[in-house]
Scaffold this active site. Structure first.
Site, mmCIF file in Angstrom:
data_model
loop_
_atom_site.group_PDB
_atom_site.id
_atom_site.type_symbol
_atom_site.label_atom_id
_atom_site.label_comp_id
_atom_site.label_asym_id
_atom_site.label_seq_id
_atom_site.Cartn_x
_atom_site.Cartn_y
_atom_site.Cartn_z
ATOM 1 N N LYS A 1 -4.506 -2.421 5.867
ATOM 2 C CA LYS A 1 -3.785 -1.962 4.627
ATOM 3 C C LYS A 1 -4.394 -1.537 3.887
ATOM 4 C CE LYS A 1 -0.042 -4.599 3.897
ATOM 5 N NZ LYS A 1 1.247 -4.903 3.370
ATOM 6 N N MET B 1 -2.264 -1.800 -8.343
ATOM 7 C CA MET B 1 -2.186 -0.430 -7.382
ATOM 8 C C MET B 1 -2.171 0.765 -8.348
ATOM 9 S SD MET B 1 0.093 -2.086 -4.264
ATOM 10 C CE MET B 1 1.033 -3.081 -5.308
ATOM 11 N N ASP C 1 -5.779 -9.247 5.828
ATOM 12 C CA ASP C 1 -5.791 -7.830 5.522
ATOM 13 C C ASP C 1 -7.083 -7.749 4.472
ATOM 14 O OD1 ASP C 1 -4.735 -8.291 2.944
ATOM 15 O OD2 ASP C 1 -2.759 -8.495 4.066
#
Ligand code: SAH
Length: 459
Positions: A267, A380, A245
């Site tokens: 993603k 994140m 990814d």
């Protein structure tokens, strides 16, 4: 070819080492490892060396009589006249002789070795360049893992059995190729010989079904290819298909086997190219086709990587897999940014949390995060930065607490923005760091001012 490479059997043979210094000691060590009996001759011999089993120490100057009964000689004195004499007398008697660092006086040279006994690699530049030999050794170290010893011993253990069961030599060769470069080998290399043996027996029972698929769930680290593990690299070069990814940096993707099929499963935030369930199914389907599938993930697969979910599906389907840890963003990025995650004066613990917003809110244990003397690392977290800073202050963390946001850590694009809980949201709005970004909160961030200059990747 300037020399004939051979492996000598010196078990229980008397070998002579002339010299008592460090180099001589090392040579004695190698000879003993190969099972030799060693006679050491030097005016002065280290006590510990003299006391070793299978060593006979003779404290005297070298003399022709010391050659009596020996099958091999190594001279390692720092006196060229003595070395020369040893060499001449040995040659007269046709005894193989090596004089350390003096090829002219040698009838044989000692190679550099990579010992994975019973597997041995011996190599040499014929004296042309010791540095090159050292570099070569480093390369060999990475492609021939430590536990190849185990693999060789395993192969040895089943050699006779396979020979009686697979009688056709061509078929037997393919059988061994599949065993030593496939699932069975991977099991042995990870130390699970019980499963390896079970698989080998299965393969013997069903010779036609030799190619079986498997999945390697591999952590690729935070970006810099130098942070890959040896095992990751080895599996990257072995896999038939690579599923990766966008957290995996391009230089790392480029290090996978050249002819491997590469499948990008994306993603980015809220723009999932393939949903997690679809990725899980894809891995299962590829493995069932008999492929060796590399599932390459950023950082460590078990830290905010959903690695657990992927292997759950594999386990349910009975597909062999292995998980290779990687350097997680927190440790890789922090060290490249010059921020130690713990420090006796600032933080006795460190928490990794995800700042991923669910329905626009961040569901975290704020009281636990706001405690003093700890470091909080937020994965994140960029989109929730404002909420993060506000909530921490609301729950008692001083708004002067240092905080850093690091963009694309460990890569050429690494950029660090530092401030406090009060100032960072404003700074970030101006600086606009690019994903992926990591947030570090706590007193340790201050240490960066002192430490960043020592790192090549500071920004
Ligand atoms: N399994 C990964 C984390 C996956 S979650 C690991 O162990 O590192 C994705 C988050 O990781 C990103 O949003 C970011 O917060 C962080 N991250 C991963 N690589 C990063 C990098 N090179 N620099 C900064 N943050 C990174």
């Amino acid at each position: 070819m300037d020399y004939l490479p051979i492996f000598l059997n010196v078990k229980a043979q008397l070998c002579l080492v002339v010299g008592g210094g460090e180099v001589a000691k090392r040579k004695v060590g190698v000879l003993l490892e190969a099972g030799a009996l060693v006679r050491v001759v030097a005016p002065e011999i280290d006590h510990a060396l003299a006391k070793l089993p299978n060593v006979t120490a003779i404290e005297s100057r070298f003399d022709a009589q010391h050659l009596m009964g020996v099958t091999l000689i190594i001279a390692a004195t720092n006196d060229r006249i003595v070395n020369k004499l040893v060499s001449e007398l040995a040659r007269e008697r046709n005894i193989p002789v090596n004089v350390v660092d003096d090829p002219e006086l040698c009838s044989f040279i000692m190679p550099a070795i990579l010992d994975r006994s019973p597997l041995m690699v011996a190599f040499s530049s014929g004296g042309a360049s010791p540095v090159l030999t050292r570099i070569m050794r480093g390369k060999l170290e990475t492609i021939i893992p430590q536990n190849y010893s185990r693999l060789a011993a395993f192969a040895e253990r089943f050699r006779e059995l396979v020979k009686t069961r697979v009688t056709n030599p061509a078929k037997r060769r393919i059988f061994w190729e599949n065993t030593l470069d496939g699932v069975v080998a991977e099991k042995v290399l990870t130390g699970d010989e019980v499963s390896a043996e079970r698989m080998l027996q299965q393969m013997l029972a069903d010779e036609d079904n030799i190619q079986r698929g498997e999945v390697y769930l591999v952590g690729a680290g935070p970006g810099d290819p130098d942070l890959l593990t040896f095992r990751a690299l080895r599996l990257m070069q072995k896999a038939d298909v690579v599923v990766y990814d966008n957290l995996v940096s391009q230089p790392i993707v480029d290090m996978t086997r050249r002819d491997a099929q590469r499948i990008f499963v994306g993603k980015k935030r809220a723009d999932h190219t393939l949903r997690q369930e679809e990725i899980n199914e894809l891995l299962v389907r590829l493995a069932k086709e008999g492929k060796r599938v590399l599932r390459l993930k950023g950082g460590d697969p078990f830290i905010f990587g959903r690695g657990g979910e992927e292997i759950e599906t594999l386990a349910a389907e009975g597909i062999p897999f292995q998980v290779v840890p990687g350097i997680t963003a927190a440790s890789g990025v922090a060290s490249y940014a010059g921020i130690p995650l713990t420090h006796r004066d600032y933080a006795q613990s460190c928490m990794f949390v995800t700042g991923h917003l669910k329905d626009g809110t961040m569901n975290l244990d704020w009281d636990a995060l706001a405690r003093p003397k700890q470091t909080v690392v937020v994965y994140m977290g960029l989109h929730g930065l404002d909420t993060l800073c506000t909530e921490l202050v609301n729950h008692g963390m001083p708004d002067s607490t240092p905080i850093a946001i690091i963009q694309q850590g460990t890569t050429q694009n690494q950029r660090v923005v530092t401030g406090t809980l009060a100032t960072l949201p404003g700074l970030a709005a101006i600086e606009k760091p690019q994903a992926p970004t990591l947030i570090i909160i706590g007193g340790v961030v201050k240490l960066r001012e002192k430490l960043q200059w020592f790192h090549p990747h500071n920004s």
